[in-house]
Design an enzyme around this catalytic site. Structure first.
Site, PDB file in Angstrom:
ATOM      1  N   TRP A   1      26.540   8.469 -36.596  1.00  0.00           N
ATOM      2  CA  TRP A   1      27.098   8.801 -37.868  1.00  0.00           C
ATOM      3  C   TRP A   1      26.201   7.907 -38.943  1.00  0.00           C
ATOM      4  O   TRP A   1      25.256   7.268 -38.637  1.00  0.00           O
ATOM      5  CB  TRP A   1      28.647   8.313 -38.087  1.00  0.00           C
ATOM      6  CG  TRP A   1      29.146   8.873 -39.135  1.00  0.00           C
ATOM      7  CD1 TRP A   1      29.679   8.524 -40.458  1.00  0.00           C
ATOM      8  CD2 TRP A   1      29.702  10.371 -38.847  1.00  0.00           C
ATOM      9  NE1 TRP A   1      30.357   9.615 -40.962  1.00  0.00           N
ATOM     10  CE2 TRP A   1      30.540  10.691 -40.186  1.00  0.00           C
ATOM     11  CE3 TRP A   1      29.806  11.260 -37.807  1.00  0.00           C
ATOM     12  CZ2 TRP A   1      31.148  11.840 -40.299  1.00  0.00           C
ATOM     13  CZ3 TRP A   1      30.551  12.508 -38.029  1.00  0.00           C
ATOM     14  CH2 TRP A   1      31.171  12.812 -39.144  1.00  0.00           C
ATOM     15  N   ASP A   2      26.474   7.818 -40.297  1.00  0.00           N
ATOM     16  CA  ASP A   2      25.743   7.220 -41.321  1.00  0.00           C
ATOM     17  C   ASP A   2      25.974   5.785 -40.913  1.00  0.00           C
ATOM     18  O   ASP A   2      25.257   5.004 -41.880  1.00  0.00           O
ATOM     19  CB  ASP A   2      25.571   7.711 -42.535  1.00  0.00           C
ATOM     20  CG  ASP A   2      27.106   7.635 -43.249  1.00  0.00           C
ATOM     21  OD1 ASP A   2      28.096   7.109 -42.652  1.00  0.00           O
ATOM     22  OD2 ASP A   2      27.356   8.013 -44.324  1.00  0.00           O
ATOM     23  N   TRP A   3      26.790   5.230 -40.169  1.00  0.00           N
ATOM     24  CA  TRP A   3      26.933   3.733 -39.971  1.00  0.00           C
ATOM     25  C   TRP A   3      26.882   3.401 -38.402  1.00  0.00           C
ATOM     26  O   TRP A   3      27.121   2.253 -37.951  1.00  0.00           O
ATOM     27  CB  TRP A   3      28.257   3.443 -40.475  1.00  0.00           C
ATOM     28  CG  TRP A   3      29.440   4.199 -40.290  1.00  0.00           C
ATOM     29  CD1 TRP A   3      29.881   4.832 -41.330  1.00  0.00           C
ATOM     30  CD2 TRP A   3      30.085   4.705 -39.314  1.00  0.00           C
ATOM     31  NE1 TRP A   3      30.993   5.927 -40.989  1.00  0.00           N
ATOM     32  CE2 TRP A   3      31.035   5.630 -39.735  1.00  0.00           C
ATOM     33  CE3 TRP A   3      30.179   4.371 -37.903  1.00  0.00           C
ATOM     34  CZ2 TRP A   3      31.803   6.326 -38.574  1.00  0.00           C
ATOM     35  CZ3 TRP A   3      30.992   5.084 -36.900  1.00  0.00           C
ATOM     36  CH2 TRP A   3      31.784   6.112 -37.385  1.00  0.00           C
TER      37      TRP A   3
ATOM     38  N   ASN B   1      38.974  15.035 -42.621  1.00  0.00           N
ATOM     39  CA  ASN B   1      37.997  14.201 -43.672  1.00  0.00           C
ATOM     40  C   ASN B   1      36.991  14.995 -44.318  1.00  0.00           C
ATOM     41  O   ASN B   1      35.961  15.457 -43.541  1.00  0.00           O
ATOM     42  CB  ASN B   1      37.499  13.310 -42.991  1.00  0.00           C
ATOM     43  CG  ASN B   1      36.492  12.315 -43.436  1.00  0.00           C
ATOM     44  OD1 ASN B   1      36.971  11.390 -44.428  1.00  0.00           O
ATOM     45  ND2 ASN B   1      35.051  12.827 -43.332  1.00  0.00           N
ATOM     46  N   GLU B   2      37.213  15.304 -45.678  1.00  0.00           N
ATOM     47  CA  GLU B   2      36.312  15.904 -46.480  1.00  0.00           C
ATOM     48  C   GLU B   2      35.822  17.319 -46.135  1.00  0.00           C
ATOM     49  O   GLU B   2      34.818  17.716 -46.738  1.00  0.00           O
ATOM     50  CB  GLU B   2      35.053  15.002 -46.563  1.00  0.00           C
ATOM     51  CG  GLU B   2      35.390  13.510 -46.929  1.00  0.00           C
ATOM     52  CD  GLU B   2      33.991  12.604 -47.094  1.00  0.00           C
ATOM     53  OE1 GLU B   2      32.987  12.925 -46.627  1.00  0.00           O
ATOM     54  OE2 GLU B   2      34.234  11.620 -47.603  1.00  0.00           O
TER      55      GLU B   2
ATOM     56  N   GLU C   1      38.598   6.508 -50.609  1.00  0.00           N
ATOM     57  CA  GLU C   1      37.245   6.161 -49.959  1.00  0.00           C
ATOM     58  C   GLU C   1      36.501   5.612 -51.200  1.00  0.00           C
ATOM     59  O   GLU C   1      36.268   6.518 -52.043  1.00  0.00           O
ATOM     60  CB  GLU C   1      36.493   7.165 -49.123  1.00  0.00           C
ATOM     61  CG  GLU C   1      36.934   7.198 -47.732  1.00  0.00           C
ATOM     62  CD  GLU C   1      36.096   8.150 -47.191  1.00  0.00           C
ATOM     63  OE1 GLU C   1      34.798   8.280 -47.390  1.00  0.00           O
ATOM     64  OE2 GLU C   1      36.330   8.613 -46.089  1.00  0.00           O
TER      65      GLU C   1
END
Ligand SMILES: *[C@@H]1O[C@H](CO)[C@@H](O)[C@H](O)[C@H]1NC(C)=O
Ligand SMILES: *[C@@H]1O[C@H](CO)[C@@H](O)[C@H](O)[C@H]1NC(C)=O
Ligand SMILES: *[C@@H]1O[C@H](CO)[C@@H](O)[C@H](O)[C@H]1NC(C)=O
Ligand SMILES: *[C@@H]1O[C@H](CO)[C@@H](O)[C@H](O)[C@H]1NC(C)=O
Ligand SMILES: *[C@@H]1O[C@H](CO)[C@@H](O)[C@H](O)[C@H]1NC(C)=O
Ligand SMILES: *[C@@H]1O[C@H](CO)[C@@H](O)[C@H](O)[C@H]1NC(C)=O
Ligand SMILES: *[C@@H]1O[C@H](CO)[C@@H](O)[C@H](O)[C@H]1NC(C)=O
Ligand SMILES: *[C@@H]1O[C@H](CO)[C@@H](O)[C@H](O)[C@H]1NC(C)=O
Ligand SMILES: *[C@@H]1O[C@H](CO)[C@@H](O)[C@H](O)[C@H]1NC(C)=O
Length: 893
Positions: free
Chosen positions: A205-207, A467-468, A565
């Site tokens: 993921w981006d984290w 989510n999204e 968010e």
């Protein structure tokens, strides 16, 4: 813990000690005559070409086993995520053996229960395939009555590479593509995660890193019975507004082998409520519902900050005609929750807020991601530290984000106790999903099981489908030609509306369901479930990120109804990073710094945002410069999230150009999955970043917020409390950077405020500066708080810069020195600070000593200050002294 949930699994867990190798006939005779043999413990583990063979703990995963046995080192160390990619590309077999005593085997039915397999497996017993799994979020029960032997039984679980499986499923889906194919290269992840029912973030993921785990991540056991076994039970208090009373619905899910009758007795001793019901069962699985009427007044369960978290024990006793009994205790809490979406005067669109027990409640909190890439390593302590940290920061809500896992039971039990409301996503995120029959089928089972597992928790206040993914279709993240869009909308509606929503509405009528986040709620529904603009601030919730705008410019933020968010990245502390790096990595432009950053351009974005207001570190000592840079990213993050959150809190009572009435702020993100840069406020390991300290203040129940608007300084008084009115005045002081005494003080008239935000002070800044004689925007700062009419301080100190600190005039190196002394308690210490000049953002860091300060990252406008360090383990003043680093903004250049 003031309640204990007794279930069959739990009973056995507590009663049976650790078992080695072959699981000898360790049998527990438990309720209803069900015998249980646990298969947890040491299994054998083998890769596909038998080159790697080791013993492995169950529950567990392949990576953890390899690390514990010394085959690999810490997967989080430096570049190991790449070095260990082979583990996830291989297939692995778990094997165990066990015997079953004859008297147990002679029971009518034997079921092998897997509470969780990660993910795609084929399970065989004594060489016969007894089942397959394809969803880590489901429990699987396989009947094995016919396959057990008197002598040693061999159980094998062959687990296929999730990466290979996802790729094969994607390639088999030939009619049309289901994007995205692969994550952005900066994430260094694997492809097609949307084709497998597994934590979506496990492919990167981006984290977070890519560790597509394989394993048996939850309990395994055998259950033997002659008559029946209880699969699970739920309790749902429902308010009957007609009679102003409560009913508790209890559901028992039962697997019946032989028809029988019995009695069910329910009671809540504290409420002197009890009732008895007839039970009549025929073979097969059944749901049996009973309603216990409560004739007494109950104490309600409230979110943190709004009242007590009253929890009651309900006991369930089942007695069968054959004499077998079953008894369980389940926690019950009384609260109602409504999601209010109704017209607002003078604003287009609809409101979007939560009403708990009839009162509007502003949700203050953050978003929760998996606490570890290897879920088997998530301990109760880790969860407790994170949730306690959330509560200490005055949070009353967390969103369990849809790209991770449905959390373990203890997570929700702690949230029940702490008063933390949970926005529970279903585990779908940032992708389109296939709708093959078998995919839908496994999702239906997943959703049914998870709703039944979690619905008894009062902390869960809403379900959300994904989510999204509404936004992904509406704003075309994946370049879908217009002509093909209806196909994807149809799949979307099929999955989230016709299946997930349908099941949730059937299974649980005690909390609202939203299809996505962000969404326009009922407006999205009107528009066919995919709104033209799911980010519309007039409806529902929004996610908003903008790293290039100056975050001090609050006019750029959408004045949303609900901010679910938003956030900014920072780097975790040097002590956290040094556990997974070496000295050559300690540079902001090192390969390590680039490798760890999974968000395109993330490191540059942090520095650019910081540079707008702060002078970047320029120490000639590279390690010092690295540490200082970490500090500056945390300052930037804390300041940006503070400004945005305060904007949302004071927008609670405002409608400006049709926008406002904000009723929730969940910043992205609470916690970390590893030691890397991210939007989190708490680091991997539990250390608080500056943002988390600041959240304690910007989430305070009574708060003053300063805003500059068209040259005026505005101060708002913000209160969460719906029961009290406060008479307050704002006290404002200007301090010059070159002296410790306030250059002038003002105060507002006394104003009476209630829940919401009230403007209590307004003054042109130019007039303020003139009034203060020697002040200029660059030489002074405004600090303020709320006080009672008698002058007692009732809100935390707050401040507003009148120009960027990078242009501050007169700000000198503060020369901070400290002494540490004990309080007599080995977990609590005073740190006394002295400075020669006023200091900005004084940051105390004690490396690896676990714990937190009462305040941190503060303005020091007096020569002396005392802060308290609360340690999470015993320590000494000497240890703290040896590890304490103090940094302020002027110290880094
Ligand atoms: C066996 O598998 C391991 C791990 O995937 C791999 O490194 C090794 O090259 C393989 N050996 C053979 C002989 O194929
Ligand atoms: C893993 O199993 C799949 C399915 O049988 C197979 O296609 C793949 O080649 C196997 N991978 C390895 C490394 O053996
Ligand atoms: C509650 O009141 C109802 C109606 O008066 C009665 O039928 C029921 O037995 C009472 N329940 C308990 C638990 O006392
Ligand atoms: C950084 O990575 C590049 C590309 O992989 C490599 O060529 C270079 O040697 C690395 N530098 C250091 C200091 O490790
Ligand atoms: C306080 O109230 C007085 C009397 O109503 C008014 O004249 C004055 O302008 C008020 N001051 C402020 C700062 O609002
Ligand atoms: C204003 O500044 C001057 C020059 O720095 C100084 O001498 C004077 O004492 C200051 N006056 C006040 C009121 O602080
Ligand atoms: C720094 O602080 C120490 C202790 O308070 C003091 O002795 C020293 O003179 C200060 N140094 C400077 C440069 O002001
Ligand atoms: C420790 O520091 C605090 C705060 O400065 C002070 O009140 C206390 O007397 C000190 N205790 C000892 C034992 O020095
Ligand atoms: C760092 O920057 C400051 C402010 O621009 C400057 O005064 C100082 O000399 C610089 N230090 C070094 C080591 O370059």
């Amino acid at each position: 813990m003031n309640h204990v949930v007794w279930s069959l699994a739990c009973f056995y867990l507590l009663a049976v000690p650790f078992l080695d190798s072959a699981f000898a006939s360790e049998v527990k005779s438990s309720n209803l005559g069900v015998d249980i043999i646990s298969l947890n413990g040491k299994w054998q583990l083998l890769n596909s070409n038998s080159s790697v063979s080791l013993s492995a703990e169950v529950p567990g995963c392949v990576h953890t086993a390899l690390q514990r046995q010394g085959f690999i080192s810490d997967p989080y160390y430096r570049f190991n995520d790449l070095a260990y990619r082979w583990i996830s590309l291989d297939n692995w077999t778990y094997t165990t053996s066990f015997t079953v005593p004859t008297h147990v085997r002679e029971k009518g039915k034997a079921v092998l229960v897997f509470e969780g397999v990660d993910t795609v497996s084929t399970i065989s017993l004594n060489g016969v395939t007894i089942g397959k799994t394809d969803n880590m979020f489901r429990r699987y029960d396989f009947e094995v009555t016919e396959f057990l032997k008197d002598e040693e039984n061999i159980l094998q679980v062959w687990i296929m590479s999730a990466v290979t499986y996802a790729s094969q499923r994607s390639h088999a889906h030939t009619e049309y593509r289901v994007p995205p194919d692969c994550p952005p290269p900066v994430q260094k992840g694997e492809c097609h995660v949307n084709f497998i029912r597994k934590a979506q973030s496990s492919f990167s993921w981006d984290w977070g890193p890519s560790f597509p785990t394989l394993g048996i991540w939850k309990e395994v056991r055998l259950e033997f019975f002659n008559t029946l076994r209880v699969l699970s039970y739920t309790t749902s208090p429902k308010y009957d507004s007609e009679h102003s009373s409560w009913n508790v619905e209890v559901e028992l899910f039962i697997d019946v082998f032989v028809a029988t009758k019995g009695l069910v007795h329910l009671s809540i001793p504290l409420l002197q409520s009890e009732a008895e019901f007839q039970l009549s069962l025929t073979p097969g699985q059944s749901k049996n519902s009973f309603v216990l009427q409560i004739n007494q007044s109950v104490s309600l369960w409230w979110p943190f900050g709004h009242g007590e978290q009253a929890l009651y024990d309900l006991t369930i006793d089942v007695k069968l005609e054959g004499g077998e009994t079953f008894s369980a205790e389940q926690m019950v809490a009384f609260r109602t929750v409504e999601l209010v979406q109704e017209p607002i005067p003078s604003s287009p669109g609809l409101s979007f807020y939560f009403r708990i027990n009839g009162k509007p409640v502003f949700l203050k909190g953050s978003n929760w991601i998996p606490a570890h890439a290897f879920q088997d390593q998530v301990t109760t302590d880790m969860i407790t530290i994170l949730l306690r940290s959330a509560q200490k920061a005055n949070m009353n809500a967390l969103r369990v984000w849809g790209g991770g896992v449905y959390e373990q039971d203890i997570f929700y039990s702690l949230c029940d106790m702490y008063g933390i409301m949970i926005w529970q996503d279903f585990m779908f995120a940032c992708a389109l999903y296939p709708t093959e029959k078998d995919f839908i089928q496994t999702v239906r089972e997943e959703v049914t099981q998870q709703v039944r597992r979690l619905k008894s928790h009062p902390s869960v206040v809403i379900w959300s489908g994904n989510n999204e993914n509404e936004a992904a279709i509406a704003t075309d993240w994946f370049n879908i030609p217009v002509a093909e869009r209806p196909l994807y909308v149809k799949d979307y509606v099929n999955l989230y509306v016709e299946n997930i929503r349908d099941i949730v509405l059937q299974e649980d009528s005690t909390r609202p369901f939203l299809v996505s986040s962000p969404t326009n709620g009922v407006e999205s529904e009107k528009e066919g479930w995919v709104a033209k603009d799911p980010y519309d601030p007039h409806y529902g919730d929004t996610h908003y990120y903008n790293y290039y705008n100056d975050c001090w410019d609050w006019t750029a933020f959408p004045r949303t109804r609900f901010a679910s968010e938003y956030g900014f990245q920072s780097w975790p502390s040097f002590s956290t990073l040094s556990k997974v790096s070496q000295s050559t990595d300690w540079d902001f432009s090192s390969n390590f710094s680039a490798h760890r950053q999974h968000h395109a351009d993330g490191n540059q974005q942090m520095l650019k945002q910081a540079e707008l207001h702060y002078i970047l570190p320029n120490s000639t000592d590279p390690v010092q410069r690295y540490r200082d840079t970490i500090y500056v990213t945390q300052v930037m993050q804390a300041q940006c999230v503070k400004i945005q959150t305060e904007f949302y809190r004071h927008s609670r009572s405002e409608i400006v150009e049709g926008e406002g009435h904000t009723m929730g702020t969940l910043y992205w993100q609470l916690n970390d999955i590893w030691q890397g840069p991210s939007w989190s406020s708490v680091e991997f390991g539990g250390k608080w970043k500056m943002l988390h300290y600041w959240a304690t203040d910007f989430y305070a129940p009574l708060l003053s917020v300063g805003v500059e608007d068209k040259g005026d300084l505005l101060i708002y008084a913000i209160s969460d409390s719906h029961s009290e009115q406060h008479s307050v005045k704002a006290k404002v002081k200007l301090y010059s950077w070159s002296s410790f005494s306030a250059v002038c003080s003002l105060e507002s008239n006394v104003t009476t405020i209630k829940a919401g935000s009230t403007l209590v002070f307004q003054h042109p800044i130019s007039a303020l500066l003139t009034q203060c004689g020697n002040c200029t925007r660059r030489s002074c700062i405004a600090v303020f708080h709320l006080s009672s009419p008698e002058g007692q301080m009732i809100s935390p100190h707050n401040h507003i810069f009148l120009s960027s600190p990078r242009y501050a005039e007169g700000l000198k190196k503060p020369n901070i020195t400290f002494t540490v002394n004990g309080t007599g308690d080995a977990q609590s210490f005073f740190v006394t600070l002295h400075c020669t000049f006023p200091a900005v953002y004084v940051w105390l860091d004690v490396d690896d000593i676990p714990g937190h300060f009462d305040v941190n990252g503060f303005l020091m406008l007096s020569k002396k200050a005392t802060v308290i360090f609360g340690a999470w383990r015993p320590t000494t003043a000497d240890e703290i002294t040896a590890n304490l680093h103090i940094t302020s903004l002027r110290d880094v250049y």
